[in-house]
Design a protein around this motif. Structure first.
Motif, mmCIF file in Angstrom:
data_model
loop_
_atom_site.group_PDB
_atom_site.id
_atom_site.type_symbol
_atom_site.label_atom_id
_atom_site.label_comp_id
_atom_site.label_asym_id
_atom_site.label_seq_id
_atom_site.Cartn_x
_atom_site.Cartn_y
_atom_site.Cartn_z
ATOM 1 N N ALA A 67 45.909 79.169 -0.812
ATOM 2 C CA ALA A 67 44.462 78.382 -1.129
ATOM 3 C C ALA A 67 44.683 76.663 -0.575
ATOM 4 O O ALA A 67 43.811 76.387 -0.133
ATOM 5 C CB ALA A 67 44.554 78.387 -2.650
ATOM 6 N N TRP A 68 45.960 76.130 -0.913
ATOM 7 C CA TRP A 68 46.097 74.961 -0.400
ATOM 8 C C TRP A 68 45.821 74.824 1.132
ATOM 9 O O TRP A 68 45.271 73.876 1.501
ATOM 10 C CB TRP A 68 47.405 74.353 -0.608
ATOM 11 N N VAL A 69 46.532 75.702 1.873
ATOM 12 C CA VAL A 69 46.107 75.576 3.379
ATOM 13 C C VAL A 69 44.728 75.824 3.743
ATOM 14 O O VAL A 69 44.211 75.190 4.493
ATOM 15 C CB VAL A 69 46.990 76.873 4.015
ATOM 16 N N ASP A 70 44.205 76.891 2.968
ATOM 17 C CA ASP A 70 42.670 77.371 3.245
ATOM 18 C C ASP A 70 41.965 76.051 3.011
ATOM 19 O O ASP A 70 40.847 75.726 3.676
ATOM 20 C CB ASP A 70 42.391 78.449 2.475
ATOM 21 N N SER A 71 42.252 75.227 2.122
ATOM 22 C CA SER A 71 41.248 73.950 1.498
ATOM 23 C C SER A 71 41.477 72.996 2.525
ATOM 24 O O SER A 71 40.643 72.219 2.962
ATOM 25 C CB SER A 71 41.685 73.693 0.165
ATOM 26 N N SER A 72 42.664 72.863 3.018
ATOM 27 C CA SER A 72 42.977 71.592 3.997
ATOM 28 C C SER A 72 42.388 72.034 5.127
ATOM 29 O O SER A 72 42.077 70.974 5.835
ATOM 30 C CB SER A 72 44.562 71.678 3.815
ATOM 31 N N VAL A 73 42.356 73.064 5.675
ATOM 32 C CA VAL A 73 41.970 73.505 6.898
ATOM 33 C C VAL A 73 40.275 73.597 7.133
ATOM 34 O O VAL A 73 39.843 72.869 7.970
ATOM 35 C CB VAL A 73 42.104 74.967 7.425
ATOM 36 N N SER A 74 39.585 74.176 5.999
ATOM 37 C CA SER A 74 38.166 74.313 5.983
ATOM 38 C C SER A 74 37.461 73.203 5.458
ATOM 39 O O SER A 74 36.078 72.919 5.807
ATOM 40 C CB SER A 74 37.818 75.549 5.155
ATOM 41 N N ASP A 75 38.005 72.072 4.713
ATOM 42 C CA ASP A 75 37.392 71.320 3.852
ATOM 43 C C ASP A 75 37.457 69.768 4.733
ATOM 44 O O ASP A 75 38.576 69.349 4.537
ATOM 45 C CB ASP A 75 37.516 71.164 2.433
ATOM 46 N N THR A 76 36.629 69.273 5.510
ATOM 47 C CA THR A 76 36.957 68.013 6.001
ATOM 48 C C THR A 76 37.101 66.672 5.131
ATOM 49 O O THR A 76 37.986 66.113 5.362
ATOM 50 C CB THR A 76 35.617 67.641 7.202
ATOM 51 N N ASP A 77 36.082 66.931 4.070
ATOM 52 C CA ASP A 77 36.210 65.693 3.079
ATOM 53 C C ASP A 77 37.758 65.657 2.488
ATOM 54 O O ASP A 77 38.454 64.753 2.068
ATOM 55 C CB ASP A 77 35.203 65.866 2.092
ATOM 56 N N ASP A 248 46.605 81.085 6.089
ATOM 57 C CA ASP A 248 45.383 80.537 6.494
ATOM 58 C C ASP A 248 44.301 81.818 6.501
ATOM 59 O O ASP A 248 43.129 81.760 5.878
ATOM 60 C CB ASP A 248 45.083 79.962 7.895
ATOM 61 N N VAL A 249 44.793 82.895 7.104
ATOM 62 C CA VAL A 249 43.680 84.077 7.115
ATOM 63 C C VAL A 249 43.719 84.530 5.714
ATOM 64 O O VAL A 249 42.366 84.866 5.380
ATOM 65 C CB VAL A 249 44.538 85.094 7.909
ATOM 66 N N VAL A 323 51.790 66.799 0.863
ATOM 67 C CA VAL A 323 51.600 67.893 -0.108
ATOM 68 C C VAL A 323 51.303 67.603 -1.472
ATOM 69 O O VAL A 323 51.450 68.323 -2.450
ATOM 70 C CB VAL A 323 53.161 68.481 -0.154
ATOM 71 N N ARG A 324 50.537 66.469 -1.713
ATOM 72 C CA ARG A 324 50.380 65.971 -2.918
ATOM 73 C C ARG A 324 49.355 66.786 -3.649
ATOM 74 O O ARG A 324 49.526 67.375 -4.966
ATOM 75 C CB ARG A 324 49.881 64.567 -3.343
ATOM 76 N N PHE A 325 48.439 67.270 -2.940
ATOM 77 C CA PHE A 325 47.306 68.434 -3.663
ATOM 78 C C PHE A 325 47.982 69.475 -3.966
ATOM 79 O O PHE A 325 47.685 70.272 -4.935
ATOM 80 C CB PHE A 325 46.188 68.426 -2.619
ATOM 81 N N LEU A 326 48.736 69.950 -3.027
ATOM 82 C CA LEU A 326 49.901 71.380 -3.383
ATOM 83 C C LEU A 326 50.458 71.080 -4.688
ATOM 84 O O LEU A 326 50.648 71.873 -5.567
ATOM 85 C CB LEU A 326 50.522 71.721 -2.172
ATOM 86 N N ARG A 327 51.103 70.184 -4.816
ATOM 87 C CA ARG A 327 51.969 69.628 -5.749
ATOM 88 C C ARG A 327 51.010 69.761 -7.220
ATOM 89 O O ARG A 327 51.210 70.304 -8.302
ATOM 90 C CB ARG A 327 52.763 68.530 -5.829
ATOM 91 N N ASP A 328 49.951 68.783 -7.167
ATOM 92 C CA ASP A 328 49.148 68.814 -8.314
ATOM 93 C C ASP A 328 48.403 70.160 -8.604
ATOM 94 O O ASP A 328 48.268 70.442 -9.761
ATOM 95 C CB ASP A 328 47.723 67.917 -7.729
ATOM 96 N N SER A 329 48.183 71.076 -7.816
ATOM 97 C CA SER A 329 47.860 72.388 -8.063
ATOM 98 C C SER A 329 48.693 73.210 -8.918
ATOM 99 O O SER A 329 48.351 73.876 -9.803
ATOM 100 C CB SER A 329 47.217 73.164 -6.948
ATOM 101 N N THR A 330 49.947 73.061 -8.012
ATOM 102 C CA THR A 330 51.152 73.732 -8.827
ATOM 103 C C THR A 330 51.285 73.456 -10.495
ATOM 104 O O THR A 330 51.367 74.085 -11.389
ATOM 105 C CB THR A 330 52.247 73.635 -8.047
ATOM 106 N N ARG A 331 51.111 72.161 -10.380
ATOM 107 C CA ARG A 331 51.483 71.448 -11.967
ATOM 108 C C ARG A 331 50.182 71.834 -12.787
ATOM 109 O O ARG A 331 50.425 72.244 -14.013
ATOM 110 C CB ARG A 331 51.458 69.810 -11.762
ATOM 111 N N THR A 332 48.959 71.984 -12.361
ATOM 112 C CA THR A 332 47.857 72.162 -13.058
ATOM 113 C C THR A 332 48.131 73.797 -13.428
ATOM 114 O O THR A 332 47.687 74.157 -14.587
ATOM 115 C CB THR A 332 46.562 71.978 -12.203
#
Length: 449
Positions: A67-77, A248-249, A323-332
């Motif tokens: 999910a982190w990879v997909d978000s990082s690839v597809s969302d420019t913002d 990613d797929v 990796v901070r968003f990946l780490r934040d998602s994992t903590r959440t």
């Protein structure tokens, strides 16, 4: 036949309509077979639920990463938001400043300047001692030039221009993260063989213009190959990229599959609450394992970066930023799992759970009775809430879960906020139900607080 008695089982007598009752021995054997079948069915359900749960827990860390990879690839913002802090990180700014300063100074031939000065002095008839000493000016001239250029570059890099150029470059070159994950070229992150490099081309172009405007024309001669900073070299980079391509797929469907398998495991198990508790605990442990893995990868990454290539503090800042968003998602997810496990336990028969429920019920009842004594009776509404308290509580909890699902990248703070709102609404409904007042004459009375 007494109310507590049951009719004797019977077996058909041939094809006729009459049925012959079982003998006591046959009845005992029949009941034994029924119990054995029930035990086998229960064991089968537990086995199936356990297998589903194991698969779900194995997929959980991969689902978070996917999910982190997909978000990082597809969302420019999202991507720009990820890399933006690097422009303001002091360690990264120091690296960029030092590299640019070195490139500019290297393009100034100080030896040629001092040699030209010596020839000019000799042609002017200066004493030989003066001519010889002029050749020793190379060192001081280089140091002075370095200080001046470093100051100019530092002002540019630490100013708003650098931040703006960095963000604009990454927004235009969003394909950079695709290049890192898939191995293709382009953008701010590039892979060359087993090497991952950070391309500062667009930012350096802006800095070069500022240096030229400041009077350092040699800055325009910074060579293109020197505009990259090597992050690390890894022998298994190609294998890691293959894994990331697969993630990613499946980035969209893998999280859905993991959640569906976990929900199916809870539904299949004979004891839903127990399986929910086990699922939550298992998910929490999976998130802990993922956090440990991120820490291990961080250590491996820092060890793989030579100090001559990138200072340790800058390398750490780059890794932590990406990796901070990946780490934040994992903590959440870890916090959500802990809350779910705690809720499942408090809903059970344990002594502590009963004590907490009793305390909550007494508190809300006391508050409701206080409102009632103050003349604030909820009447029919309170009686309806009291009669449907299980249903209304479920709706409130479901609304909280839906809010988290619809939240765009929820954090631990978002989970805490939703949890507080859910608990507040549940407490409010319980207080309103307790302030219902006495039932009207002729209406059925329901026991309870």
């Amino acid at each position: 036949m007494l109310p507590h008695q049951h009719p004797e089982p019977a077996v058909p007598d041939g094809g006729g309509p009459d049925r012959i009752p079982l003998t006591p021995e046959e009845h005992t054997e029949y009941r034994r077979l029924r119990r054995a079948a029930a035990v086998r069915h229960r064991r089968a359900r537990w086995t199936g639920a356990s297998l589903l749960l194991v698969v779900a827990l194995l997929l959980a860390p991969l689902a978070v990463v996917a999910a982190w990879v997909d978000s990082s690839v597809s969302d420019t913002d999202r991507y720009v938001q990820t890399v933006a802090p690097l422009a303001a990180d002091p360690a990264v700014q120091d690296v960029v400043t030092d590299r640019l300063t070195d490139r500019v100074v290297d393009n100034v031939d100080v030896e040629a300047v001092t040699a030209s000065l010596s020839r000019a002095l000799a042609d002017a008839g200066a004493p030989p001692a003066v001519v010889d000493r002029s050749q020793a000016l190379a060192g001081p001239l280089t140091a002075a030039l370095t200080d001046v250029v470093h100051g100019v570059v530092d002002r540019v890099v630490t100013g708003d221009v650098f931040d703006q150029a960095w963000e604009a470059a990454n927004r235009r070159a969003h394909a950079a993260v695709v290049g890192m994950l898939t191995g293709s070229d382009g953008g701010a992150l590039r892979t060359q063989g087993d090497t991952v490099a950070l391309d500062l081309g667009t930012v350096i172009d802006e800095v070069k213009e500022r240096l030229v405007d400041a009077g350092f024309e040699k800055a325009d001669a910074i060579p293109a190959p020197d505009r990259q900073i090597t992050l690390f070299e890894a022998d298994k980079l190609s294998e890691a990229q293959s894994v990331l391509r697969v993630l990613d797929v499946v980035g969209t469907w893998l999280p859905v599959l993991a959640v569906a398998l976990a929900a199916l495991a809870v539904w299949t198990a004979p004891a839903h609450r127990t399986m929910l508790l086990v699922t939550a605990v298992g998910t929490g442990l999976a998130m802990v394992v993922l956090l440990i893995a991120l820490a291990v990868v961080r250590r491996v990454y820092l060890d793989a970066v030579p100090a001559s290539t990138l200072p340790a503090d800058a390398a750490a800042a780059i890794y932590d930023t990406f990796v901070r968003f990946l780490r934040d998602s994992t903590r959440t997810l870890l916090v959500v799992a802990v809350i779910t496990a705690l809720a499942a336990y408090l809903h059970g028969p344990g002594r502590a759970a009963r004590a907490v429920r009793t305390l909550a019920a007494r508190s809300t009842t006391a508050a409701g009775r206080a409102l009632e004594r103050g003349g604030m009776r909820t009447g029919p509404t309170g009686r309806w809430l009291h009669a449907h308290r299980s249903w209304t509580g479920g709706v409130v909890v479901a609304a909280g879960v839906l809010a988290l699902l619809l939240w765009n990248h929820p954090t631990v703070g978002a989970v805490a906020l939703v949890l507080c709102l859910v608990l507040a609404v549940l407490a409010l409904l319980a207080v309103l139900a307790a302030a219902r007042g006495p039932s009207p004459a002729g209406a059925p009375h329901r026991a309870g607080p």
